[in-house]
Motif scaffolding. Structure first.
Motif, PDB file in Angstrom:
ATOM      1  N   LEU A 640      38.210  51.229  46.361  1.00 22.40           N
ATOM      2  CA  LEU A 640      38.435  50.039  47.171  1.00 22.40           C
ATOM      3  C   LEU A 640      39.837  49.516  46.937  1.00 22.40           C
ATOM      4  O   LEU A 640      40.529  49.936  45.999  1.00 22.40           O
ATOM      5  CB  LEU A 640      37.398  48.977  46.845  1.00 22.40           C
ATOM      6  CG  LEU A 640      37.500  48.256  45.488  1.00 22.40           C
ATOM      7  CD1 LEU A 640      36.686  46.989  45.518  1.00 22.40           C
ATOM      8  CD2 LEU A 640      37.043  49.136  44.342  1.00 22.40           C
ATOM      9  N   ARG A 641      40.251  48.581  47.803  1.00 21.82           N
ATOM     10  CA  ARG A 641      41.489  47.833  47.635  1.00 21.82           C
ATOM     11  C   ARG A 641      41.130  46.356  47.600  1.00 21.82           C
ATOM     12  O   ARG A 641      40.237  45.902  48.307  1.00 21.82           O
ATOM     13  CB  ARG A 641      42.478  48.096  48.762  1.00 21.82           C
ATOM     14  CG  ARG A 641      43.045  49.503  48.822  1.00 21.82           C
ATOM     15  CD  ARG A 641      44.122  49.581  49.908  1.00 21.82           C
ATOM     16  NE  ARG A 641      44.744  50.905  49.958  1.00 21.82           N
ATOM     17  CZ  ARG A 641      44.373  51.862  50.798  1.00 21.82           C
ATOM     18  NH1 ARG A 641      43.357  51.646  51.654  1.00 21.82           N
ATOM     19  NH2 ARG A 641      44.982  53.022  50.798  1.00 21.82           N
ATOM     20  N   VAL A 642      41.854  45.593  46.777  1.00 15.23           N
ATOM     21  CA  VAL A 642      41.619  44.153  46.660  1.00 15.23           C
ATOM     22  C   VAL A 642      42.955  43.444  46.745  1.00 15.23           C
ATOM     23  O   VAL A 642      43.917  43.834  46.063  1.00 15.23           O
ATOM     24  CB  VAL A 642      40.910  43.795  45.338  1.00 15.23           C
ATOM     25  CG1 VAL A 642      40.662  42.294  45.265  1.00 15.23           C
ATOM     26  CG2 VAL A 642      39.595  44.550  45.219  1.00 15.23           C
ATOM     27  N   GLY A 643      43.046  42.421  47.581  1.00 11.13           N
ATOM     28  CA  GLY A 643      44.236  41.597  47.709  1.00 11.13           C
ATOM     29  C   GLY A 643      43.861  40.224  48.232  1.00 11.13           C
ATOM     30  O   GLY A 643      42.691  39.948  48.530  1.00 11.13           O
ATOM     31  N   TYR A 644      44.845  39.351  48.314  1.00  6.85           N
ATOM     32  CA  TYR A 644      44.526  38.010  48.805  1.00  6.85           C
ATOM     33  C   TYR A 644      45.613  37.554  49.764  1.00  6.85           C
ATOM     34  O   TYR A 644      46.770  37.982  49.697  1.00  6.85           O
ATOM     35  CB  TYR A 644      44.360  37.019  47.665  1.00  6.85           C
ATOM     36  CG  TYR A 644      45.657  36.603  47.004  1.00  6.85           C
ATOM     37  CD1 TYR A 644      46.363  35.481  47.447  1.00  6.85           C
ATOM     38  CD2 TYR A 644      46.178  37.333  45.940  1.00  6.85           C
ATOM     39  CE1 TYR A 644      47.549  35.104  46.843  1.00  6.85           C
ATOM     40  CE2 TYR A 644      47.338  36.962  45.323  1.00  6.85           C
ATOM     41  CZ  TYR A 644      48.024  35.837  45.778  1.00  6.85           C
ATOM     42  OH  TYR A 644      49.212  35.463  45.166  1.00  6.85           O
ATOM     43  N   ILE A 652      42.698  30.430  49.075  1.00 12.78           N
ATOM     44  CA  ILE A 652      43.131  31.759  49.483  1.00 12.78           C
ATOM     45  C   ILE A 652      41.971  32.448  50.169  1.00 12.78           C
ATOM     46  O   ILE A 652      40.813  32.006  50.093  1.00 12.78           O
ATOM     47  CB  ILE A 652      43.605  32.593  48.282  1.00 12.78           C
ATOM     48  CG1 ILE A 652      42.459  32.809  47.284  1.00 12.78           C
ATOM     49  CG2 ILE A 652      44.828  31.977  47.616  1.00 12.78           C
ATOM     50  CD1 ILE A 652      42.764  33.788  46.192  1.00 12.78           C
ATOM     51  N   SER A 653      42.287  33.587  50.792  1.00 13.76           N
ATOM     52  CA  SER A 653      41.268  34.470  51.356  1.00 13.76           C
ATOM     53  C   SER A 653      41.349  35.790  50.612  1.00 13.76           C
ATOM     54  O   SER A 653      42.381  36.467  50.646  1.00 13.76           O
ATOM     55  CB  SER A 653      41.500  34.667  52.853  1.00 13.76           C
ATOM     56  OG  SER A 653      40.579  35.611  53.373  1.00 13.76           O
ATOM     57  N   LEU A 654      40.266  36.108  49.911  1.00 11.93           N
ATOM     58  CA  LEU A 654      40.237  37.329  49.102  1.00 11.93           C
ATOM     59  C   LEU A 654      39.730  38.480  49.971  1.00 11.93           C
ATOM     60  O   LEU A 654      38.601  38.433  50.483  1.00 11.93           O
ATOM     61  CB  LEU A 654      39.340  37.149  47.886  1.00 11.93           C
ATOM     62  CG  LEU A 654      39.327  38.297  46.877  1.00 11.93           C
ATOM     63  CD1 LEU A 654      40.685  38.435  46.196  1.00 11.93           C
ATOM     64  CD2 LEU A 654      38.227  38.088  45.841  1.00 11.93           C
ATOM     65  N   ALA A 655      40.596  39.474  50.165  1.00 12.10           N
ATOM     66  CA  ALA A 655      40.258  40.618  51.008  1.00 12.10           C
ATOM     67  C   ALA A 655      39.842  41.794  50.148  1.00 12.10           C
ATOM     68  O   ALA A 655      40.532  42.152  49.190  1.00 12.10           O
ATOM     69  CB  ALA A 655      41.437  40.994  51.877  1.00 12.10           C
ATOM     70  N   VAL A 656      38.683  42.385  50.528  1.00 14.35           N
ATOM     71  CA  VAL A 656      38.158  43.551  49.815  1.00 14.35           C
ATOM     72  C   VAL A 656      37.943  44.660  50.825  1.00 14.35           C
ATOM     73  O   VAL A 656      37.155  44.513  51.762  1.00 14.35           O
ATOM     74  CB  VAL A 656      36.845  43.217  49.101  1.00 14.35           C
ATOM     75  CG1 VAL A 656      36.316  44.447  48.379  1.00 14.35           C
ATOM     76  CG2 VAL A 656      37.019  42.055  48.146  1.00 14.35           C
ATOM     77  N   GLN A 657      38.678  45.762  50.698  1.00 17.30           N
ATOM     78  CA  GLN A 657      38.531  46.915  51.590  1.00 17.30           C
ATOM     79  C   GLN A 657      37.725  47.981  50.863  1.00 17.30           C
ATOM     80  O   GLN A 657      38.183  48.565  49.879  1.00 17.30           O
ATOM     81  CB  GLN A 657      39.898  47.461  51.990  1.00 17.30           C
ATOM     82  CG  GLN A 657      39.817  48.594  53.000  1.00 17.30           C
ATOM     83  CD  GLN A 657      41.167  49.187  53.321  1.00 17.30           C
ATOM     84  OE1 GLN A 657      41.992  49.354  52.421  1.00 17.30           O
ATOM     85  NE2 GLN A 657      41.412  49.485  54.592  1.00 17.30           N
ATOM     86  N   THR A 713      36.502  46.148  55.733  1.00 16.92           N
ATOM     87  CA  THR A 713      37.191  45.102  54.970  1.00 16.92           C
ATOM     88  C   THR A 713      36.431  43.800  55.152  1.00 16.92           C
ATOM     89  O   THR A 713      36.053  43.433  56.277  1.00 16.92           O
ATOM     90  CB  THR A 713      38.637  44.930  55.457  1.00 16.92           C
ATOM     91  OG1 THR A 713      39.316  46.189  55.324  1.00 16.92           O
ATOM     92  CG2 THR A 713      39.350  43.881  54.647  1.00 16.92           C
ATOM     93  N   HIS A 714      36.220  43.103  54.015  1.00 18.03           N
ATOM     94  CA  HIS A 714      35.542  41.802  54.047  1.00 18.03           C
ATOM     95  C   HIS A 714      36.468  40.764  53.401  1.00 18.03           C
ATOM     96  O   HIS A 714      37.141  41.045  52.405  1.00 18.03           O
ATOM     97  CB  HIS A 714      34.219  41.857  53.297  1.00 18.03           C
ATOM     98  CG  HIS A 714      33.545  40.525  53.203  1.00 18.03           C
ATOM     99  ND1 HIS A 714      32.944  39.928  54.300  1.00 18.03           N
ATOM    100  CD2 HIS A 714      33.408  39.666  52.159  1.00 18.03           C
ATOM    101  CE1 HIS A 714      32.453  38.750  53.924  1.00 18.03           C
ATOM    102  NE2 HIS A 714      32.716  38.583  52.613  1.00 18.03           N
ATOM    103  N   HIS A 715      36.473  39.564  53.977  1.00 16.84           N
ATOM    104  CA  HIS A 715      37.296  38.464  53.464  1.00 16.84           C
ATOM    105  C   HIS A 715      36.388  37.371  52.921  1.00 16.84           C
ATOM    106  O   HIS A 715      35.499  36.879  53.636  1.00 16.84           O
ATOM    107  CB  HIS A 715      38.172  37.901  54.585  1.00 16.84           C
ATOM    108  CG  HIS A 715      39.247  38.832  55.018  1.00 16.84           C
ATOM    109  ND1 HIS A 715      40.509  38.834  54.463  1.00 16.84           N
ATOM    110  CD2 HIS A 715      39.259  39.822  55.966  1.00 16.84           C
ATOM    111  CE1 HIS A 715      41.249  39.769  55.052  1.00 16.84           C
ATOM    112  NE2 HIS A 715      40.510  40.385  55.974  1.00 16.84           N
TER     113      HIS A 715
END
Length: 845
Positions: A640-644, A652-657, A713-715
């Motif tokens: 997965l990838r994780v960013g904000y 913030i909005s935490l994005a998880v792909q 991807t989920h935010h």
């Protein structure tokens, strides 16, 4: 004319006094003047006449006449007109003949005088008075140019030597004979060697006093050129050495024969040591009277070698006598010895130390010279004293226990004087060990061994070994003392628990911390510690403080209530710090024991229990991400990838792909391949992230690779911005096997720290991919976690802690059910693969 005048008297025996009548004197003067005879020659003729007639029995010569004649010769000789005159050969011949006759006659009378041994002033005076004419004769200046003087001196010394030796022989033989007669008369049941040896030791002590030089007596014999004390010392050594050596050998045989009987060895060792010390004393006295170059003539010069076998028995006797005296001292131990107005120790400790001092003194008196024997003796003596201190500490402590000190049933246990005196006794004995190295001369022994073997290592190792004996014994005594103090403090535990329970219960019920709740405990401690401070010696009081403090910390730790609110633990921590300040004021050192490991652990435990639930949850998730067991063969990989993205200054909005889930384990309860899996995502702790949760749709699993593709991807929106800098906020991903009918199967979980997540600038696709292994939580490891335990204890009154614990326990249950079911399925899969392999082989055939 002199003889004619003597016979003219009416006495039966003519008396010659050397005088002449007036008529005879005038006739003699005319004769010498007519024949030109000098007054010196006349004086010589008169002197020869008196010497010759002194040896005759039909006349008596007045002793003063000989001395007067000698004075007349000296007077005539020193007259100026006679300085050039010398004796003729005929005069010298007549004078020598008369002188030898006179000396032999005089020495014959000396034999009848008193014995010259033991030395008595009267005996010496009588001898010197009898020899006075001879000494005057020897001192005449007539002999300066002739050998006559040396011959007369040698004759005189020879006769005196004979008389002295004869006196020593007679006296010594009589005393040795008296020893044998005394033993025979006593008819004792013991072996005769014991009383004989004891009596011989007494005789040697008497001879030692006799042979000690007296300057006045020595000066008397110096007048006749005789070294009196050298003569008697050589003769005494000759007469006694054989008897001493004979008895020493008999004593060695006796001790070997009775070596199994302690009483016999003890008695015989005392006597043989008494004999050794007597020989040592007399040898030192004899050696002082003999020139160094003639010491080899003494037969006792190597007397210490005679007692090499007895040395071992002496050392064993030291130990038995030490123990016997200790037992006796403890039996009659009633009185106390004051050190200060209130600090005391008992007489038994003084008696024990005096027995130690006696042992070391006797060992120094023995004066062993050989380096090896010195080392053996020092080891034996050190062991005797070290074992003695251990034994005394055990016995004095057991006496306290036998007196029922620990059997009291009173509700309030207080320290009394008996306890303090017991502790002082042990400390008083222990301090003596620090003086042992100096008293037994460890450094001298080390140097002697170094010189003997010409090796510094030998001396250094022996010195270290000897000091190790002392340090080990001292550590043992300290340990025994601490055990005793611990027993005493253990008797205080019921009272300590009672006072601790008072402020502990008050802290659990009150909303604020009552500082006065600890005062009863401090008052109780102050009462007993004051007694210790006043009545214990300075070295023991810090140990008492340390023991009480360690026990108090332990009891406080055991009395802590669990599951209470954080305010309770903060209050208990304040009370413990108050107690620490109290003990620091009493003098307990800040380094251990005051800030001991146990104390730090208690404070750490209280500080952890005093934390709010939110902080505990952060610590829990931090630890669980760092320590998670990975069962081999049952883990998959989540990519997965994780960013904000920044939504607002505070959110913030935490994005998880989610990309793939690969290497999934075999399915549960079935040998078929996986069909579909789903993922469940949640931000934890829920209080930080408003309980946001996301669940993916089931994804198909590739039959060959056991890999599921998600590519979605989920935010997580409206997430506080602080989470990216808060350690402990995690993204929790759970992997489930999807079943169309029935419950889904838990396949593992992944925790990702949100702290340190990178910001998305263009697209999340530009961030690096993270691959994490799915892990199975193990129930025992989770429950052993200190933070989880605290949260579990709070679940009764804390909803957040209860919710967290329920979720984690449910997940642990899922993991437990999975691991229990995979074993039999693996076995069936293995058998199926073997059957398929066999079938393939037969098809080739």
């Amino acid at each position: 004319m002199i003889l004619w005048n003597a016979r003219m008297n009416d006495e039966e025996l003519p008396v010659i006094d050397g005088s002449l009548t007036r008529e005879s004197h005038l006739i003699l003067q005319q004769f010498t003047s007519h024949n030109q005879i000098s007054s010196f020659t006349l004086a010589i003729i008169k002197f020869i006449l008196l010497l010759e007639n002194s040896c005759k029995e039909d006349v008596r010569v007045v002793p003063t006449s000989v001395r007067s004649s000698i004075e007349g010769i000296e007077s005539a000789l020193y007259q100026d007109e006679l300085q050039s005159l010398t004796l003729t050969d005929s005069e010298i011949s007549l004078l020598e003949s008369a002188a030898f006759q006179f000396i032999n006659h005089t020495m014959a009378g000396v034999v009848s005088l008193r014995s010259l041994f033991p030395p008595l002033d009267k005996s010496a005076e009588d001898l010197l008075h009898a020899l006075l004419p001879i000494t005057k004769l020897v001192q005449l200046n007539l002999w300066e140019d002739s050998a006559m003087k040396s011959e007369i001196q040698n004759l005189l010394k020879s006769e005196i030597f004979k008389k002295i030796k004869r006196a020593v022989d007679v006296w010594t033989e009589d005393r040795l004979a008296m020893l044998d007669e005394h033993v025979a008369y006593s008819q004792c049941q013991t072996d005769p060697v014991l009383p004989q040896t004891s009596s011989l030791a007494d005789l040697l002590q008497e001879v030692c006093v006799i042979c000690t030089p007296k300057p006045a007596y020595q000066e008397m014999f110096h007048k006749v050129n005789v070294n009196y004390y050298k003569t008697i010392c050589l003769r005494v050594d000759h007469m006694l050495a054989h008897k001493v050596k004979e008895l020493v050998h008999e004593m060695n045989y006796y001790q070997k024969r009775y070596q199994s009987y302690q009483v016999n060895i003890r008695d015989s060792s005392r006597i043989s040591l008494k004999l050794f010390l007597a020989i040592k004393n007399i040898y030192s006295v004899l050696k002082k009277s003999i020139p160094d170059r003639e010491v080899f003539k003494l037969r006792m010069v190597h007397f210490d070698q005679w007692f090499e076998e007895s040395l071992i028995f002496w050392l064993e006797t030291f130990k038995s006598e030490c123990n016997m005296r200790m037992e006796k001292a403890l039996e009659i131990d009633k009185d106390f010895v004051p050190v200060t107005s209130q600090v005391k120790h008992s007489n038994s400790s003084v008696d024990v130390l005096s027995s130690f001092a006696k042992i070391t003194t006797e060992w120094r008196d023995i004066g062993v010279q050989d380096a090896d024997h010195l080392l053996i003796g020092a080891i034996k003596i050190s062991n005797v004293i070290c074992d003695g201190t251990r034994l005394y500490a055990d016995k004095i402590a057991s006496i306290l226990e036998c007196n029922g000190y620990y059997d009291g049933n009173s509700t309030e246990f207080d320290i009394n004087q008996q306890v303090c005196i017991t502790v002082n006794n042990i400390e008083y004995i222990r301090r003596y060990l620090s003086q042992l190295a100096e008293m037994l001369n460890y450094e001298d022994i080390s140097r002697s061994l170094t010189l003997k073997y010409d090796d510094d290592a030998v001396g250094r190792q022996s010195f270290q070994m000897l000091n190790r004996l002392i340090s080990t014994a001292s550590e043992d005594i300290v340990l025994k003392e601490r055990n005793l103090l611990q027993k005493i403090v253990d008797q205080m535990e019921p009272n300590l628990n009672k006072h601790i329970k008072i402020f502990s219960s008050a802290a659990s019920l009150a909303t604020t911390c009552d500082q006065e709740a600890i005062l009863p405990l401090i008052e109780y401690l102050d009462k007993n510690l004051k007694t210790f401070h006043l009545q214990l010696c300075s070295g023991s009081y810090p140990k008492v403080l340390s023991t009480v403090w360690q026990t108090l910390v332990y009891r406080l730790d055991m009395s802590i209530l669990y599951g209470c609110k954080p305010e309770y633990y903060s209050c208990i921590a304040n009370h413990i710090k108050t107690l620490q300040t109290y003990f620091a004021q009493l003098g307990l050192e800040s380094d251990p024991p005051l800030n001991s490991i146990n104390y730090e652990k208690v404070l750490e435990k209280l500080a952890r229990h005093a934390l709010p639930t939110s902080e505990l949850l952060l610590q829990y998730f931090t630890s669980i991400t760092e320590n998670m067991s990975i069962p081999l063969g049952h883990c998959g990989q989540v990519a997965l990838r994780v960013g904000y993205l920044t939504s607002s200054p505070s959110t913030i909005s935490l994005a998880v792909q989610l990309l793939t889930v690969c290497d999934l384990p075999l399915p549960v309860k079935s040998t078929s391949q996986l069909n579909m899996v789903r993922l469940q995502l949640r931000l934890l702790p829920m209080s930080f992230c408003q309980s946001q949760m996301f669940q993916t749709a089931p994804a198909d699993v590739d039959e060959n690779t056991n890999t599921a593709e998600f590519d979605l991807t989920h935010h997580f929106t409206d997430v506080p911005k602080d989470v990216i800098s808060t350690k402990g906020v995690v993204l929790h991903i759970m992997v489930w096997q999807f079943h169309k009918l029935g419950w889904d199967t838990f396949l593992g979980e992944v925790f990702i720290n949100v702290c340190g997540t990178k910001e998305i600038h263009r697209s999340i696709d530009q961030l690096p991919v993270i691959m994490l292994a799915t892990k199975m939580p193990i129930e025992t490891e989770q429950k052993q976690s200190t933070v989880f335990e605290i949260l579990f204890q709070r679940r009764q009154w804390d909803k957040e802690a209860k919710q967290h614990c329920d979720i984690r326990l449910k997940i642990m249950k899922y993991a437990k059910n999975y691991t229990q079911l995979t074993g039999p399925d693996k076995k069936r899969d293995f058998l199926a693969s073997v059957a398929q392999y066999v079938e393939t082989c037969f098809s080739y055939l």
